[in-house]
Design a protein around this motif. Sequence first.
Motif, PDB file in Angstrom:
ATOM      1  N   ARG A 165      88.009  71.749  80.462  1.00 23.95           N
ATOM      2  CA  ARG A 165      88.206  70.981  81.683  1.00 23.95           C
ATOM      3  C   ARG A 165      89.608  71.214  82.220  1.00 23.95           C
ATOM      4  NH1 ARG A 165      87.261  64.430  82.216  1.00 23.95           N
ATOM      5  NH2 ARG A 165      87.899  64.217  84.403  1.00 23.95           N
ATOM      6  N   GLU A 166      89.705  71.331  83.524  1.00 25.83           N
ATOM      7  CA  GLU A 166      91.013  71.469  84.157  1.00 25.83           C
ATOM      8  C   GLU A 166      91.052  70.560  85.372  1.00 25.83           C
ATOM      9  OE1 GLU A 166      93.891  74.774  86.331  1.00 25.83           O
ATOM     10  OE2 GLU A 166      91.959  75.393  85.519  1.00 25.83           O
ATOM     11  N   ASP A 167      91.899  69.567  85.336  1.00 28.70           N
ATOM     12  CA  ASP A 167      92.004  68.651  86.469  1.00 28.70           C
ATOM     13  C   ASP A 167      92.577  69.373  87.676  1.00 28.70           C
ATOM     14  OD1 ASP A 167      91.085  66.628  84.875  1.00 28.70           O
ATOM     15  OD2 ASP A 167      93.092  65.956  84.291  1.00 28.70           O
ATOM     16  N   PRO A 168      92.047  69.117  88.877  1.00 27.56           N
ATOM     17  CA  PRO A 168      92.624  69.741  90.072  1.00 27.56           C
ATOM     18  C   PRO A 168      94.049  69.248  90.293  1.00 27.56           C
ATOM     19  CG  PRO A 168      91.063  68.032  90.686  1.00 27.56           C
ATOM     20  CD  PRO A 168      90.931  68.221  89.206  1.00 27.56           C
ATOM     21  N   ALA A 169      94.910  70.142  90.754  1.00 23.99           N
ATOM     22  CA  ALA A 169      96.292  69.756  91.016  1.00 23.99           C
ATOM     23  C   ALA A 169      96.363  68.887  92.260  1.00 23.99           C
ATOM     24  CB  ALA A 169      97.147  71.001  91.210  1.00 23.99           C
ATOM     25  N   PRO A 170      97.296  67.929  92.316  1.00 22.86           N
ATOM     26  CA  PRO A 170      97.486  67.153  93.543  1.00 22.86           C
ATOM     27  C   PRO A 170      97.718  68.087  94.728  1.00 22.86           C
ATOM     28  CG  PRO A 170      98.780  66.236  91.740  1.00 22.86           C
ATOM     29  CD  PRO A 170      98.228  67.525  91.245  1.00 22.86           C
ATOM     30  N   ALA A 171      97.189  67.702  95.880  1.00 17.87           N
ATOM     31  CA  ALA A 171      97.261  68.571  97.058  1.00 17.87           C
ATOM     32  C   ALA A 171      98.697  68.954  97.407  1.00 17.87           C
ATOM     33  CB  ALA A 171      96.597  67.885  98.246  1.00 17.87           C
ATOM     34  N   ASP A 172      99.649  68.035  97.177  1.00 18.02           N
ATOM     35  CA  ASP A 172     101.027  68.335  97.558  1.00 18.02           C
ATOM     36  C   ASP A 172     101.721  69.269  96.578  1.00 18.02           C
ATOM     37  OD1 ASP A 172     101.098  66.582  95.446  1.00 18.02           O
ATOM     38  OD2 ASP A 172     102.723  65.346  96.261  1.00 18.02           O
ATOM     39  N   ARG A 173     101.021  69.635  95.485  1.00 19.77           N
ATOM     40  CA  ARG A 173     101.621  70.551  94.515  1.00 19.77           C
ATOM     41  C   ARG A 173     100.989  71.938  94.551  1.00 19.77           C
ATOM     42  NH1 ARG A 173     102.508  67.021  89.002  1.00 19.77           N
ATOM     43  NH2 ARG A 173     103.848  65.415  89.926  1.00 19.77           N
TER      44      ARG A 173
ATOM     45  N   ASP B 113      99.027  79.307  90.656  1.00 17.87           N
ATOM     46  CA  ASP B 113      99.707  78.163  91.273  1.00 17.87           C
ATOM     47  C   ASP B 113      99.083  77.813  92.617  1.00 17.87           C
ATOM     48  OD1 ASP B 113     101.592  77.717  89.280  1.00 17.87           O
ATOM     49  OD2 ASP B 113     103.118  79.001  90.211  1.00 17.87           O
ATOM     50  N   ARG B 114      98.616  78.829  93.325  1.00 17.05           N
ATOM     51  CA  ARG B 114      98.174  78.665  94.713  1.00 17.05           C
ATOM     52  C   ARG B 114      96.658  78.634  94.870  1.00 17.05           C
ATOM     53  NH1 ARG B 114     102.914  80.675  94.045  1.00 17.05           N
ATOM     54  NH2 ARG B 114     104.547  80.540  95.643  1.00 17.05           N
ATOM     55  N   THR B 115      95.927  78.623  93.781  1.00 16.49           N
ATOM     56  CA  THR B 115      94.469  78.655  93.847  1.00 16.49           C
ATOM     57  C   THR B 115      93.896  77.248  94.023  1.00 16.49           C
ATOM     58  OG1 THR B 115      94.280  80.673  92.533  1.00 16.49           O
ATOM     59  CG2 THR B 115      92.367  79.219  92.555  1.00 16.49           C
ATOM     60  N   ARG B 116      92.987  77.112  94.975  1.00 15.45           N
ATOM     61  CA  ARG B 116      92.236  75.866  95.164  1.00 15.45           C
ATOM     62  C   ARG B 116      90.789  76.162  94.820  1.00 15.45           C
ATOM     63  NH1 ARG B 116      95.838  75.860  99.601  1.00 15.45           N
ATOM     64  NH2 ARG B 116      97.114  73.957  99.769  1.00 15.45           N
ATOM     65  N   SER B 117      90.280  75.511  93.794  1.00  9.17           N
ATOM     66  CA  SER B 117      88.913  75.803  93.346  1.00  9.17           C
ATOM     67  C   SER B 117      88.367  74.597  92.604  1.00  9.17           C
ATOM     68  CB  SER B 117      88.918  77.025  92.422  1.00  9.17           C
ATOM     69  OG  SER B 117      87.728  77.121  91.683  1.00  9.17           O
ATOM     70  N   ARG B 118      87.070  74.363  92.729  1.00 13.75           N
ATOM     71  CA  ARG B 118      86.470  73.269  91.965  1.00 13.75           C
ATOM     72  C   ARG B 118      86.480  73.557  90.469  1.00 13.75           C
ATOM     73  NH1 ARG B 118      80.899  73.885  90.780  1.00 13.75           N
ATOM     74  NH2 ARG B 118      79.990  75.836  91.528  1.00 13.75           N
ATOM     75  N   HIS B 119      86.746  74.819  90.110  1.00 15.91           N
ATOM     76  CA  HIS B 119      86.857  75.188  88.698  1.00 15.91           C
ATOM     77  C   HIS B 119      88.304  75.133  88.213  1.00 15.91           C
ATOM     78  CE1 HIS B 119      82.700  76.429  88.824  1.00 15.91           C
ATOM     79  NE2 HIS B 119      82.955  77.251  89.827  1.00 15.91           N
ATOM     80  N   GLY B 120      89.213  74.676  89.064  1.00 11.12           N
ATOM     81  CA  GLY B 120      90.613  74.586  88.679  1.00 11.12           C
ATOM     82  C   GLY B 120      91.421  75.757  89.217  1.00 11.12           C
ATOM     83  N   ARG B 121      92.713  75.735  88.875  1.00 10.29           N
ATOM     84  CA  ARG B 121      93.612  76.800  89.318  1.00 10.29           C
ATOM     85  C   ARG B 121      93.705  77.940  88.322  1.00 10.29           C
ATOM     86  NH1 ARG B 121      99.320  74.328  90.415  1.00 10.29           N
ATOM     87  NH2 ARG B 121      98.845  73.130  88.527  1.00 10.29           N
ATOM     88  N   ARG B 122      93.747  77.603  87.055  1.00 10.77           N
ATOM     89  CA  ARG B 122      94.030  78.610  86.028  1.00 10.77           C
ATOM     90  C   ARG B 122      92.774  79.298  85.498  1.00 10.77           C
ATOM     91  NH1 ARG B 122      99.301  77.900  87.548  1.00 10.77           N
ATOM     92  NH2 ARG B 122     100.044  75.803  87.048  1.00 10.77           N
ATOM     93  N   ARG B 123      91.705  78.541  85.278  1.00 12.52           N
ATOM     94  CA  ARG B 123      90.532  79.078  84.568  1.00 12.52           C
ATOM     95  C   ARG B 123      89.879  80.268  85.260  1.00 12.52           C
ATOM     96  NH1 ARG B 123      86.211  75.382  83.287  1.00 12.52           N
ATOM     97  NH2 ARG B 123      86.569  74.407  85.304  1.00 12.52           N
ATOM     98  N   PRO B 124      89.722  80.277  86.599  1.00 14.21           N
ATOM     99  CA  PRO B 124      89.108  81.460  87.213  1.00 14.21           C
ATOM    100  C   PRO B 124      89.877  82.747  86.935  1.00 14.21           C
ATOM    101  CG  PRO B 124      89.111  79.627  88.760  1.00 14.21           C
ATOM    102  CD  PRO B 124      89.960  79.201  87.595  1.00 14.21           C
ATOM    103  N   TRP B 125      91.202  82.648  86.916  1.00 13.00           N
ATOM    104  CA  TRP B 125      92.001  83.856  86.689  1.00 13.00           C
ATOM    105  C   TRP B 125      91.978  84.291  85.234  1.00 13.00           C
ATOM    106  CZ3 TRP B 125      92.983  86.715  90.610  1.00 13.00           C
ATOM    107  CH2 TRP B 125      93.080  86.143  91.878  1.00 13.00           C
ATOM    108  N   ILE B 126      91.749  83.348  84.317  1.00 12.41           N
ATOM    109  CA  ILE B 126      91.586  83.730  82.911  1.00 12.41           C
ATOM    110  C   ILE B 126      90.347  84.597  82.746  1.00 12.41           C
ATOM    111  CG2 ILE B 126      91.089  82.835  80.594  1.00 12.41           C
ATOM    112  CD1 ILE B 126      92.802  80.383  81.316  1.00 12.41           C
ATOM    113  N   VAL B 127      89.254  84.209  83.392  1.00 12.23           N
ATOM    114  CA  VAL B 127      88.020  84.996  83.306  1.00 12.23           C
ATOM    115  C   VAL B 127      88.205  86.358  83.959  1.00 12.23           C
ATOM    116  CG1 VAL B 127      85.599  85.103  83.995  1.00 12.23           C
ATOM    117  CG2 VAL B 127      86.570  82.933  83.217  1.00 12.23           C
ATOM    118  N   VAL B 128      88.774  86.376  85.156  1.00 14.42           N
ATOM    119  CA  VAL B 128      88.984  87.648  85.861  1.00 14.42           C
ATOM    120  C   VAL B 128      89.871  88.574  85.024  1.00 14.42           C
ATOM    121  CG1 VAL B 128      90.105  88.711  87.861  1.00 14.42           C
ATOM    122  CG2 VAL B 128      88.636  86.713  88.168  1.00 14.42           C
ATOM    123  N   GLY B 129      90.960  88.034  84.480  1.00 12.39           N
ATOM    124  CA  GLY B 129      91.857  88.858  83.679  1.00 12.39           C
ATOM    125  C   GLY B 129      91.196  89.405  82.428  1.00 12.39           C
TER     126      GLY B 129
END
Length: 414
Positions: A195-203, A76-92
Amino acid sequence: MTAGVSPRPVGSAFLIGYAVAYIGAFIGVAPLLQVLAPLHAEMIDGQAKGPLLSQALFWGCMAAGLGNIIGGALSDRTRSRHGRRRPWIVVGAVLTVGSYAAIQQSSTPLGLILGLVCFQLTFNILLAPLIALFADRVPENRRSAMSAVMGMAYPLAAMIGSVVMAWGPQGEVARFATLAAVVLAATVPFALLSREDPAPADRVRAPLSGFSLPSLLHPFAVRDFTLAWTYRFLVVTGYSLVAFYLLFYIADAIGFPILFPGRSAEAGHSLLTAIAVVGVVGVSTVVAMGGSRITRRKPLAIAGGVLLAIAAAVLATTQDWTTVVVAFALYGVGQGCYGAIDIALMTDVLPSVEDRGKDLGLINLAVTLPQAIAPLIALVLLENLGLDFRSLFLAAAACFGGATLAVASIRRVR
């Protein structure tokens, strides 16, 4: 439906890739918990295999609950050009594979417990962001179909894993290596290529915001969220009692190797899981084909709970192998009804858009906590009361009955 902006339409490639990743992830867990962990517990201490397995599963599943919330909240709190969810899927996924080695190398009860703790923690860091992608990207009119496909994940993974364990590589190292290859092949390419769209900054929350206990537990103030959580919790508790001890039930309570000389208990396990998965796939296929035309989820949920309760009660009271087979066919249909609407129903009761990952992590506690509680129930019934493995199936029937009452009381979902 959760308030907020609806996900934009997604293509078939994403949906197929997501389904493969989700099912592949569960192929990495189902045979481990149902076959490899019981066999490894027996290798370490054959006389106390039941209590040892129960302890290892308990502490492992406590870690799973922590991993689910951590994985969801971090994504939820990740800011990344690769998205919020995908980096943690790889790490996990990578960490999950590493945990297999820890389990395989364990030679003491403590080593097995620590190995399963590592596995559950890392697997759920993979699972939480993967499930959050469902709420992020799958639009409402495709959720019933995708939920049905995802509902096949665990039963299908259990069947595939059981068949591989029974008829594939027989060495323990080769079995673990097979699971590792499946997890990596299913999840990492999806995470890298989708593809994972970046979340709006306010979210996107600040990294350390919202971690207070009141904030964490706030969704339980919503009645339907609590009922849906309870429904899932009781169903998965019943599932866990059946799944974790099915191998011992087949071997000891039914006496499969005696009934069929030359056949191992693993062969009976693979047969029953295959029979159940036929029912799961049948129901899920009908729901998936129905797609957007299926708008009522509650009738399927109630039907699933009733069928599961009946099947578990029959398994608890029979000694006849043919009856066991018929009951497992009924059990599979019940699993199919539940699984076909599970993810969609849970997404329907989420209270906020900003904390989807964290709130889904809370909902996933209804999957991980039962895996810790089921072994405690088993310890009480098997050790303290001196009952046999059939008693676990009677307890499962009670859980399924309670789940039916809970889902019937939900107002927000039709």
